[in-house]
Scaffold this motif. Structure first.
Motif, mmCIF file in Angstrom:
data_model
loop_
_atom_site.group_PDB
_atom_site.id
_atom_site.type_symbol
_atom_site.label_atom_id
_atom_site.label_comp_id
_atom_site.label_asym_id
_atom_site.label_seq_id
_atom_site.Cartn_x
_atom_site.Cartn_y
_atom_site.Cartn_z
ATOM 1 N N UNK A 167 0.812 -1.205 0.000
ATOM 2 C CA UNK A 167 0.000 0.000 0.000
ATOM 3 C C UNK A 167 0.849 1.260 0.000
ATOM 4 N N UNK A 168 1.936 1.249 0.749
ATOM 5 C CA UNK A 168 2.804 2.423 0.880
ATOM 6 C C UNK A 168 4.072 1.991 1.604
ATOM 7 N N UNK A 169 5.058 2.896 1.666
ATOM 8 C CA UNK A 169 6.250 2.608 2.448
ATOM 9 C C UNK A 169 6.894 3.905 2.904
ATOM 10 N N UNK A 170 7.742 3.781 3.949
ATOM 11 C CA UNK A 170 8.484 4.904 4.509
ATOM 12 C C UNK A 170 9.973 4.599 4.438
ATOM 13 N N UNK A 171 10.764 5.584 4.018
ATOM 14 C CA UNK A 171 12.220 5.440 3.974
ATOM 15 C C UNK A 171 12.858 6.392 4.974
ATOM 16 N N UNK A 172 13.944 5.932 5.631
ATOM 17 C CA UNK A 172 14.599 6.693 6.696
ATOM 18 C C UNK A 172 16.017 7.046 6.271
ATOM 19 N N UNK A 173 16.367 8.320 6.483
ATOM 20 C CA UNK A 173 17.714 8.810 6.202
ATOM 21 C C UNK A 173 18.237 9.520 7.439
ATOM 22 N N UNK A 174 19.537 9.340 7.733
ATOM 23 C CA UNK A 174 20.135 9.895 8.945
ATOM 24 C C UNK A 174 21.294 10.816 8.555
ATOM 25 N N UNK A 175 21.229 12.054 9.044
ATOM 26 C CA UNK A 175 22.269 13.039 8.765
ATOM 27 C C UNK A 175 22.954 13.382 10.090
ATOM 28 N N UNK A 176 23.958 12.586 10.440
ATOM 29 C CA UNK A 176 24.568 12.696 11.768
ATOM 30 C C UNK A 176 25.316 14.004 11.958
ATOM 31 N N UNK A 199 14.746 17.182 13.872
ATOM 32 C CA UNK A 199 16.010 17.786 14.287
ATOM 33 C C UNK A 199 16.192 17.540 15.778
ATOM 34 N N UNK A 200 17.436 17.217 16.174
ATOM 35 C CA UNK A 200 17.714 16.835 17.547
ATOM 36 C C UNK A 200 18.725 17.794 18.169
ATOM 37 N N UNK A 201 18.624 17.934 19.491
ATOM 38 C CA UNK A 201 19.588 18.741 20.228
ATOM 39 C C UNK A 201 20.849 17.924 20.469
ATOM 40 N N UNK A 202 21.862 18.563 21.057
ATOM 41 C CA UNK A 202 23.104 17.851 21.379
ATOM 42 C C UNK A 202 22.872 16.763 22.414
ATOM 43 N N UNK A 204 20.370 14.759 22.274
ATOM 44 C CA UNK A 204 19.606 13.702 21.635
ATOM 45 C C UNK A 204 18.106 13.866 21.754
ATOM 46 N N UNK A 205 17.643 15.045 22.200
ATOM 47 C CA UNK A 205 16.218 15.305 22.333
ATOM 48 C C UNK A 205 15.688 15.961 21.058
ATOM 49 N N UNK A 206 14.448 15.647 20.686
ATOM 50 C CA UNK A 206 13.851 16.270 19.508
ATOM 51 C C UNK A 206 13.682 17.759 19.765
ATOM 52 N N UNK A 207 14.206 18.585 18.888
ATOM 53 C CA UNK A 207 14.064 20.039 19.028
ATOM 54 C C UNK A 207 12.988 20.600 18.110
ATOM 55 N N UNK A 208 12.789 19.970 16.934
ATOM 56 C CA UNK A 208 11.749 20.427 16.022
ATOM 57 C C UNK A 208 11.469 19.348 14.984
ATOM 58 N N UNK A 209 10.317 19.452 14.363
ATOM 59 C CA UNK A 209 9.976 18.600 13.225
ATOM 60 C C UNK A 209 9.337 19.480 12.158
ATOM 61 N N UNK A 210 9.456 19.053 10.918
ATOM 62 C CA UNK A 210 8.885 19.801 9.804
ATOM 63 C C UNK A 210 8.387 18.824 8.757
ATOM 64 N N UNK A 211 7.137 19.012 8.312
ATOM 65 C CA UNK A 211 6.580 18.133 7.287
ATOM 66 C C UNK A 211 6.367 18.934 6.008
ATOM 67 N N UNK A 212 6.848 18.370 4.894
ATOM 68 C CA UNK A 212 6.644 18.984 3.582
ATOM 69 C C UNK A 212 5.887 18.017 2.690
ATOM 70 N N UNK A 213 5.070 18.558 1.781
ATOM 71 C CA UNK A 213 4.329 17.700 0.869
ATOM 72 C C UNK A 213 5.194 17.358 -0.353
ATOM 73 N N UNK A 214 4.594 16.778 -1.374
ATOM 74 C CA UNK A 214 5.354 16.316 -2.538
ATOM 75 C C UNK A 214 5.957 17.452 -3.340
ATOM 76 N N UNK A 215 5.486 18.688 -3.109
ATOM 77 C CA UNK A 215 6.043 19.854 -3.805
ATOM 78 C C UNK A 215 7.071 20.591 -2.955
#
Length: 251
Positions: A167-176, A199-202, A204-215
């Motif tokens: 039906x669908x899938x999710x891919x994960x990428x890590x930018x250390x 985005x994570x703090x030093x 290791x805590x989540x500091x923010x998230x951002x969702x973008x659509x296909x455009x």
């Protein structure tokens, strides 16, 4: 895992000052949650009061902005792990979840109600490999997990229906280097639905998230604020509906 259910169910609410909020009365365990205040576009939406009964029970009472009880959530623990969650409503039946674990202390099943529906989790080499969702004895959908061979990080999650159709899938990428994780959502035909960047703090805590659509248009943005003890004190999310915000107080 103690607050896994709690933070999944929390609404992410709008800007206001913590001035004037009723502080914790000091009767609870130090450092534990006392109260959550919820807002939408700056207006109060209600609040949650937390009661801790030792290490075995957490009670969350959810009120609207008129102080009317909307729901009571009771979460029991055994050896620090969730064992039962009961959602009680003033004018509706109680909903119960029973959590079970394997010999490695990893979540194995969640049974909803009197086996009305259930979640089964399978592992391979200590990593989650498959999640299967049933209604009664009938398989409804399942998820397959895949991992990178070099570092063992999660690579992709595939979503199938009961007839084994993707039906669908999710891919994960890590930018250390930048402390980011990006999750990309695709249809079964590989069309991009959107992306969510964490985005994570030093620490290791989540500091923010951002969702973008296909455009690549930003459709939702969240911010997280912590105190010196790394307790989450504020969480906000802005999307097309407006701005939601929660303010958390601790004993």
């Amino acid at each position: 895992m103690k607050y896994a259910f709690l933070f999944v169910s929390v609404l992410f609410l709008s800007s206001c000052s913590t001035d004037g909020l009723v502080p914790c009365d000091g009767e609870g365990p130090s450092g534990e949650l006392c109260r959550e205040y919820r807002y939408f576009n700056g207006s109060p939406e209600g609040y949650v009061e937390f009661e801790h009964a030792g290490d075995s029970l957490l009670i969350s009472r959810i009120f609207d902005d008129q102080h009317r009880l909307q729901k009571t959530v009771k979460q029991w623990f055994e050896d620090g792990r969730t064992s039962v969650i009961a959602e009680q409503y003033p004018d509706a039946d109680t909903k119960v979840q029973t959590w079970n674990y394997n010999q490695m202390d990893s979540l194995e099943t969640i049974v909803y109600g009197a086996n009305d529906s259930s979640l089964f989790v399978m592992y391979e080499n200590g990593k989650r490999r498959r999640e299967s969702y049933f209604e009664g004895d009938s398989l409804q959908r399942y998820f397959i997990y895949r991992y990178f061979q070099d570092d063992g990080n999660l690579y992709r999650i595939y979503h199938y229906n009961s007839e084994d159709s993707l039906l669908a899938y999710r891919s994960f990428e890590y930018f250390f280097s930048t402390g980011q994780t990006r999750v990309s959502f695709y249809t079964s035909s590989n069309d991009l639905i959107g992306r969510k960047v964490f985005r994570f703090s030093q620490n290791g805590l989540i500091s923010s998230t951002e969702f973008t659509d296909s455009t690549a248009t930003v459709t939702a943005h969240s911010e997280y604020i912590y105190d010196a003890s790394q307790h989450l004190t504020e969480k906000s999310q802005t999307n097309s509906d407006g701005t939601y915000r929660s303010v958390f107080l601790y004993y």
